[in-house]
Design a protein around this motif. Sequence first.
Motif, PDB file in Angstrom:
ATOM      1  N   LEU A  95       0.812  -1.212   0.000  1.00  9.43           N
ATOM      2  CA  LEU A  95       0.000   0.000   0.000  1.00  9.43           C
ATOM      3  C   LEU A  95       0.849   1.268   0.000  1.00  9.43           C
ATOM      4  O   LEU A  95       0.501   2.277   0.617  1.00  9.43           O
ATOM      5  CB  LEU A  95      -0.983   0.003   1.184  1.00  9.43           C
ATOM      6  CG  LEU A  95      -1.950  -1.189   1.257  1.00  9.43           C
ATOM      7  CD1 LEU A  95      -2.861  -1.060   2.464  1.00  9.43           C
ATOM      8  CD2 LEU A  95      -2.783  -1.283  -0.026  1.00  9.43           C
TER       9      LEU A  95
ATOM     10  N   LEU B 270      -4.251   6.299   1.793  1.00  9.25           N
ATOM     11  CA  LEU B 270      -5.020   5.914   0.618  1.00  9.25           C
ATOM     12  C   LEU B 270      -6.520   6.103   0.830  1.00  9.25           C
ATOM     13  O   LEU B 270      -7.291   6.082  -0.135  1.00  9.25           O
ATOM     14  CB  LEU B 270      -4.715   4.461   0.243  1.00  9.25           C
ATOM     15  CG  LEU B 270      -3.253   4.191  -0.132  1.00  9.25           C
ATOM     16  CD1 LEU B 270      -3.065   2.746  -0.542  1.00  9.25           C
ATOM     17  CD2 LEU B 270      -2.769   5.132  -1.230  1.00  9.25           C
TER      18      LEU B 270
ATOM     19  N   ARG C 190       2.056   4.683  -0.746  1.00 11.11           N
ATOM     20  CA  ARG C 190       1.211   5.824  -1.100  1.00 11.11           C
ATOM     21  C   ARG C 190       1.432   6.278  -2.534  1.00 11.11           C
ATOM     22  O   ARG C 190       0.478   6.435  -3.313  1.00 11.11           O
ATOM     23  CB  ARG C 190       1.466   6.985  -0.141  1.00 11.11           C
ATOM     24  CG  ARG C 190       0.665   8.251  -0.460  1.00 11.11           C
ATOM     25  CD  ARG C 190       1.083   9.426   0.414  1.00 11.11           C
ATOM     26  NE  ARG C 190       0.355  10.621   0.044  1.00 11.11           N
ATOM     27  CZ  ARG C 190       0.687  11.413  -0.981  1.00 11.11           C
ATOM     28  NH1 ARG C 190       1.764  11.127  -1.709  1.00 11.11           N
ATOM     29  NH2 ARG C 190      -0.037  12.485  -1.269  1.00 11.11           N
TER      30      ARG C 190
ATOM     31  N   SER D 166      -4.391   4.795   6.872  1.00 14.32           N
ATOM     32  CA  SER D 166      -3.707   4.800   5.578  1.00 14.32           C
ATOM     33  C   SER D 166      -4.071   6.062   4.807  1.00 14.32           C
ATOM     34  O   SER D 166      -5.253   6.412   4.686  1.00 14.32           O
ATOM     35  CB  SER D 166      -4.109   3.580   4.745  1.00 14.32           C
ATOM     36  OG  SER D 166      -3.644   3.712   3.406  1.00 14.32           O
TER      37      SER D 166
ATOM     38  N   ALA E  38      -8.012  -0.280   2.143  1.00 14.28           N
ATOM     39  CA  ALA E  38      -6.994   0.513   2.846  1.00 14.28           C
ATOM     40  C   ALA E  38      -7.363   0.559   4.329  1.00 14.28           C
ATOM     41  O   ALA E  38      -8.490   0.896   4.691  1.00 14.28           O
ATOM     42  CB  ALA E  38      -6.928   1.925   2.276  1.00 14.28           C
TER      43      ALA E  38
ATOM     44  N   THR F 236     -10.176   2.376  -1.317  1.00  8.38           N
ATOM     45  CA  THR F 236     -10.612   2.676   0.050  1.00  8.38           C
ATOM     46  C   THR F 236     -11.307   1.497   0.714  1.00  8.38           C
ATOM     47  O   THR F 236     -11.419   1.472   1.945  1.00  8.38           O
ATOM     48  CB  THR F 236     -11.557   3.889   0.093  1.00  8.38           C
ATOM     49  OG1 THR F 236     -12.793   3.582  -0.574  1.00  8.38           O
ATOM     50  CG2 THR F 236     -10.921   5.112  -0.541  1.00  8.38           C
TER      51      THR F 236
END
Length: 329
Positions: free
Chosen positions: A175, A211, A177, A209, A205, A202
Amino acid sequence: MASSDTDLIIHAAGPDEGLRLALEDLRIDRYLEAKRLLRATYGDWALRTSRSQVLAVGAAGNKAIDSWYAEEPSDPDALMMRARVLTQRLLNAHRGGLSGRKLISAVNAAGAACKAAADRWPADPVPYVCFLALAQTDMDQRFPHHRAHWNSPPEKMLPPGPWRVLDRVNERDPLNREAYHRMLGVFHARGRGGLDFAQWVTTFAPEGSPLKLLPLYAYVETYRLQLEHRQTASVIAYWSTADKAHYSRQGLYGWFAHADPRSYSLLDLHYLAYALTATGVGHAAEVFEAIGPYMTTSPWALVTPNPQWWQSNFRSARSRALSVTGGRR
């Protein structure tokens, strides 16, 4: 001193003093500060990714990294930064209209630098993040630069893209960024699938996070294009929808409330602050306090019909948010 009382500081390094010194060094074609800064990121892939991205933007217009690579051609950081800089130069040239054989030649040169960096330090995710960035120039599936830029997606609702390259990043730094922002940039460049991708991310995540904020970037890009083509109504009409309010709250309560403040991206803070104020969700005071005096032009300059207004728009939004709670909470 409350944030509303401070002068704005517009600098790519934000509050990162070490990064600021390295950028100043690069401007005069010296790389030693950048070398020291990157050594300090060992063991922290997120920091290495973010700092090297900013350094590459600062170094793309000079010869500092070229000199470093010439002097230390086997140094893993020199190889990584060479891949970074060649990739950034390619993106700059592509935005400037580079096309045809010259574009393909630049893509191949950057790709070779990415491969050299990946081979030198296989655990490093940054060369694969650069590979993802190359796909932002590959916009027509009928004439692909590389078949790896057009892999089938993991879900039917998603578009083809450099999914296998994203897998390589996730194997090294799950994950990451920038990797997911690069994927979003690919879909934006191709004109389809960006919001679907951002919303899909989403769903997995975790709390804390960055994200969680990805849909806000997609919404800003859509609004920017509508402004550019004079296809949008007022800012209030665009942002006053349930989905935009939902993802603004998700950014506030799913990311900001859980993340370590030391890990905050300044750009993420600005996107969240803008979205909370534009949607009317509110509760943006603590976000503006976290921003402090450090400005980024995005998203503010992208979402105003007159780019000269962006600092005034930021100050106005910040003043309204802080007035609700009288500044710090």
